[in-house]
Write an enzyme that holds these catalytic residues in place. Structure first.
Site, PDB file in Angstrom:
ATOM      1  N   GLU A 238       3.993  -4.135   0.511  1.00  0.00           N
ATOM      2  CA  GLU A 238       3.800  -2.911  -0.277  1.00  0.00           C
ATOM      3  C   GLU A 238       4.914  -1.916   0.021  1.00  0.00           C
ATOM      4  OE1 GLU A 238       0.054  -0.959   0.428  1.00  0.00           O
ATOM      5  OE2 GLU A 238       0.386   0.545  -1.128  1.00  0.00           O
TER       6      GLU A 238
ATOM      7  N   HIS B 144      -0.019  -6.120  -4.386  1.00  0.00           N
ATOM      8  CA  HIS B 144       1.215  -5.327  -4.464  1.00  0.00           C
ATOM      9  C   HIS B 144       2.430  -6.234  -4.696  1.00  0.00           C
ATOM     10  CE1 HIS B 144      -1.080  -1.822  -3.481  1.00  0.00           C
ATOM     11  NE2 HIS B 144      -1.387  -2.263  -2.278  1.00  0.00           N
TER      12      HIS B 144
ATOM     13  N   ASP C 169      -7.264  -0.132  -6.459  1.00  0.00           N
ATOM     14  CA  ASP C 169      -6.839   0.094  -5.079  1.00  0.00           C
ATOM     15  C   ASP C 169      -7.402   1.382  -4.487  1.00  0.00           C
ATOM     16  OD1 ASP C 169      -5.603  -0.205  -2.660  1.00  0.00           O
ATOM     17  OD2 ASP C 169      -3.561  -0.047  -3.379  1.00  0.00           O
TER      18      ASP C 169
HETATM   19 ZN    ZN Z   1      -5.321  -2.011  -0.762  1.00  0.00          ZN
END
Ligand code: ZN
Length: 440
Positions: free
Chosen positions: A233, A267, A318
């Site tokens: 991420e 991600h 998320d």
């Molecule tokens: Zn997460």
């Protein structure tokens, strides 16, 4: 029960005058060019239910509280940890129930909750070791949503060039001590009618190489069990992984036997060309979370390249700063346009598939308007200020969560006339969130 839709998105594409016959929670038949006689009319265009492949329900309490500062992902995480420290099974239930209800209002019929808030503050166990997971199960039942409880192994507090750090402070309640105790706790969590159990490694920061392999083995032991992980991420995760292991996070997961068709990587923002080829070749699903990635300043992932390489696409809300599947779906394409200086990067069918495909959540019989599938549907108004005048085929580019009129989950009406059957979701959210901030 019989429903009639002037427009409905079937596996064959957008069809007219569709009759959807529901029996025992499934579609007995789905027939285009039918008659409305004897059927309840649904407004607008009818879509399959949306699948939210990645949620942390408790982050909903951070919306509009942590978004205006000049901090970064890592200082945002400190704020999230402080909130995590204040939750117990009762307050977690109230917050998750209201958050899941907001998802249903937006057209979501299944959520994969990436669950790591396992134990009491400091790491001590509740009498029922799965009390926090059971709160999520009850929250989903109350909100009328199906749940994939993705129980995340979380054993280390971070990674740098010298290796993994122990859990500390607010992180202590995330950990089970070792991978065997995590697996034993997950094994004592039974699936139920509306809930399936998936597993995850939180990330290469939180789970060591050998334990990644153990988590993958726990997934492989159960047919169809989803296996999830946060992947790349932030650039700092890649730098730490390269410094300690001499490999990218994707290479490490591949080496640990973590990558395959049951795997969803969340991600996948900062990847090398060889990472992309490896993920595509392994047929993993990539779960993008565009509204979170933009809020946290993560970057824009190589979604088109991953799709071209063979990855399936899924979407997640998320951190739940935004709960709107339409916004997430069109952001896949819009972010690609910004990055590539080109339009038409992903076919519309790929955007709707990412929004509705339930495979990454382990519910392969949902997400399609067809005979035999679970009777989920979402009727989206075509006469709102946002959608009026749009081609029903392109409604994903125009609509928002507020345009959802009717939602059926397993044949049960969860939303009617834009209202959740549970009551006023705004009030539920306020009642769950306000005390958390008053207490601080
Ligand atoms: Zn997460």
């Amino acid at each position: 029960m019989k429903y009639f839709a002037a427009y409905a998105l079937l596996p064959s594409g957008l069809e007219r005058d569709v009759v959807l016959d529901v029996l025992d929670g499934r579609f007995a038949s789905v027939t285009p060019d039918g008659s409305p006689d004897g059927a309840a009319r649904l407004p607008g265009v009818v879509l399959p239910g949306s699948a939210n492949a990645h949620s942390h329900a408790f982050h909903r309490a951070l919306r509009g509280r942590t978004q205006s500062g000049a901090d970064n992902f890592w200082t945002w995480r400190d704020g999230m940890y402080a909130l995590a420290s204040s939750l117990d099974p009762d307050s977690y239930l109230a917050l998750a129930r209201a958050t899941f209800a907001e998802m249903v209002l937006a057209g979501t019929t299944t959520v994969a909750e990436f669950h790591y808030l396992h134990h009491a503050p400091g790491g001590s166990r509740y009498v029922d070791e799965n009390a926090m997971g059971e709160a999520l199960r009850q929250a989903a039942v109350d909100a009328g949503i199906r749940l994939t409880l993705v129980d995340a192994c979380y054993l280390a507090g971070g990674l740098d060039a010298s290796g993994h750090r122990p859990l500390e402070g607010p992180q202590l309640r995330f950990g089970d001590g070792d991978v065997e105790r995590w697996a034993a706790r997950v094994a004592s969590l039974p699936p139920s009618d509306g809930m399936r159990v998936g597993v995850a490694a939180h990330s290469v920061r939180a789970v060591r190489h050998d334990d990644l392999a153990a988590v993958a083995a726990v997934a492989a032991a159960v047919d169809g069990r989803p296996l999830h992980v946060h992947l790349s991420e932030q650039p700092a995760e890649n730098e730490a992984c390269l410094a300690f292991y001499g490999r990218t996070p994707t290479e490490l997961l591949d080496d640990a036997g973590f990558l395959g068709p049951r795997t969803t990587v969340v991600h996948a923002t900062h990847l090398t060309g060889s990472d992309i080829a490896s993920l595509g070749g392994s047929r993993v699903t990539v779960c993008a979370c565009p509204t979170t990635e933009r809020d946290l300043g993560d970057g824009i992932g190589p979604i088109r390249a991953l799709h071209d390489a063979g990855c399936g696409l899924a979407l997640g809300s998320d951190q739940n700063a935004v709960i709107d599947p339409f916004e997430e779906a069109r952001a896949l394409e819009m972010d690609e346009r910004l990055a590539a200086l080109q339009r038409g990067r992903l076919p519309l069918a790929s955007l709707t598939a990412a929004m509705t495909d339930h495979a990454a959540l382990g519910w392969c019989d949902a997400g399609r308007l067809e005979a035999g599938a679970r009777a989920d549907l979402v009727a989206v108004r075509l006469d709102s200020p946002r959608t009026a005048g749009c081609d029903p085929a392109e409604v994903v580019f125009a609509a928002g969560a507020a345009d959802v009129d009717t939602v059926l989950v397993d044949g049960r009406v969860a939303v009617e006339g834009g209202h959740h059957v549970i009551g006023d979701v705004g009030r539920l959210l306020d009642a769950a969130i306000a005390p958390l901030w008053r207490a601080r």
